[in-house]
Design a protein around this motif. Structure first.
Motif, PDB file in Angstrom:
ATOM      1  N   GLY A  57      14.918   6.591   8.813  1.00  0.00           N
ATOM      2  CA  GLY A  57      14.188   5.490   8.181  1.00  0.00           C
ATOM      3  C   GLY A  57      14.611   5.257   6.750  1.00  0.00           C
ATOM      4  O   GLY A  57      14.652   4.123   6.279  1.00  0.00           O
ATOM      5  N   GLN A  58      14.967   6.330   6.049  1.00  0.00           N
ATOM      6  CA  GLN A  58      15.408   6.183   4.668  1.00  0.00           C
ATOM      7  C   GLN A  58      16.780   5.525   4.598  1.00  0.00           C
ATOM      8  O   GLN A  58      17.047   4.735   3.698  1.00  0.00           O
ATOM      9  CB  GLN A  58      15.412   7.531   3.975  1.00  0.00           C
ATOM     10  N   VAL A  59      17.633   5.823   5.554  1.00  0.00           N
ATOM     11  CA  VAL A  59      18.948   5.186   5.608  1.00  0.00           C
ATOM     12  C   VAL A  59      18.800   3.699   5.925  1.00  0.00           C
ATOM     13  O   VAL A  59      19.447   2.850   5.298  1.00  0.00           O
ATOM     14  CB  VAL A  59      19.856   5.891   6.638  1.00  0.00           C
ATOM     15  N   ILE A  60      17.930   3.375   6.865  1.00  0.00           N
ATOM     16  CA  ILE A  60      17.685   1.968   7.197  1.00  0.00           C
ATOM     17  C   ILE A  60      17.087   1.232   5.999  1.00  0.00           C
ATOM     18  O   ILE A  60      17.452   0.085   5.712  1.00  0.00           O
ATOM     19  CB  ILE A  60      16.778   1.859   8.436  1.00  0.00           C
ATOM     20  N   ALA A  61      16.180   1.890   5.266  1.00  0.00           N
ATOM     21  CA  ALA A  61      15.594   1.275   4.078  1.00  0.00           C
ATOM     22  C   ALA A  61      16.658   1.015   3.020  1.00  0.00           C
ATOM     23  O   ALA A  61      16.628  -0.010   2.326  1.00  0.00           O
ATOM     24  CB  ALA A  61      14.488   2.157   3.512  1.00  0.00           C
ATOM     25  N   PHE A  62      17.617   1.924   2.888  1.00  0.00           N
ATOM     26  CA  PHE A  62      18.705   1.718   1.934  1.00  0.00           C
ATOM     27  C   PHE A  62      19.531   0.495   2.308  1.00  0.00           C
ATOM     28  O   PHE A  62      19.839  -0.342   1.454  1.00  0.00           O
ATOM     29  CB  PHE A  62      19.596   2.956   1.871  1.00  0.00           C
ATOM     30  N   PHE A  63      19.882   0.353   3.576  1.00  0.00           N
ATOM     31  CA  PHE A  63      20.654  -0.809   4.012  1.00  0.00           C
ATOM     32  C   PHE A  63      19.838  -2.095   3.883  1.00  0.00           C
ATOM     33  O   PHE A  63      20.393  -3.164   3.588  1.00  0.00           O
ATOM     34  CB  PHE A  63      21.164  -0.628   5.438  1.00  0.00           C
ATOM     35  N   THR A  64      18.533  -2.014   4.087  1.00  0.00           N
ATOM     36  CA  THR A  64      17.676  -3.182   3.896  1.00  0.00           C
ATOM     37  C   THR A  64      17.668  -3.610   2.435  1.00  0.00           C
ATOM     38  O   THR A  64      17.668  -4.806   2.128  1.00  0.00           O
ATOM     39  CB  THR A  64      16.242  -2.876   4.369  1.00  0.00           C
TER      40      THR A  64
END
Length: 99
Positions: A57-64
């Motif tokens: 989720g933190q990786v997805i938040a970074f890409f977002t």
């Protein structure tokens, strides 16, 4: 603090952003509400990531956040173009920018 509280906060922020997008007519306010909705999604991603104990989720938040930064560049350019041509930042005037 319980991760569920962060999910409640993310739902509240997303609701405020969605309400602002639907009600407001000023392009800058609508743009800020879209950013608020993206930040609420990031908060939910990080809360779910912490709840499940992984970093997905933190990786997805970074890409977002990267996509949101690109959106800021393009969105502000469109808003400035709209304001220069119509002397107004109203969303109703955006349909008049057809070629």
């Amino acid at each position: 603090m319980n991760p569920v509280n962060y999910l409640y906060l993310a739902a509240l922020l997303f609701t405020i952003g969605a309400t602002g997008v639907l009600i407001r007519r000023n392009a800058i306010v609508v743009f800020m509400c879209v950013e608020l909705m993206l930040n609420a999604c990031n908060l939910a991603f990080v809360a779910f990531s912490r709840l499940h104990g992984n970093l997905d989720g933190q990786v997805i938040a970074f890409f977002t956040m990267v996509v949101a930064a690109a959106e800021v560049v393009v969105g502000l350019a469109i808003i400035v173009s709209l304001f220069r041509s119509r002397h107004s930042a109203s969303v109703d005037d955006a349909s008049l920018m057809k070629l």
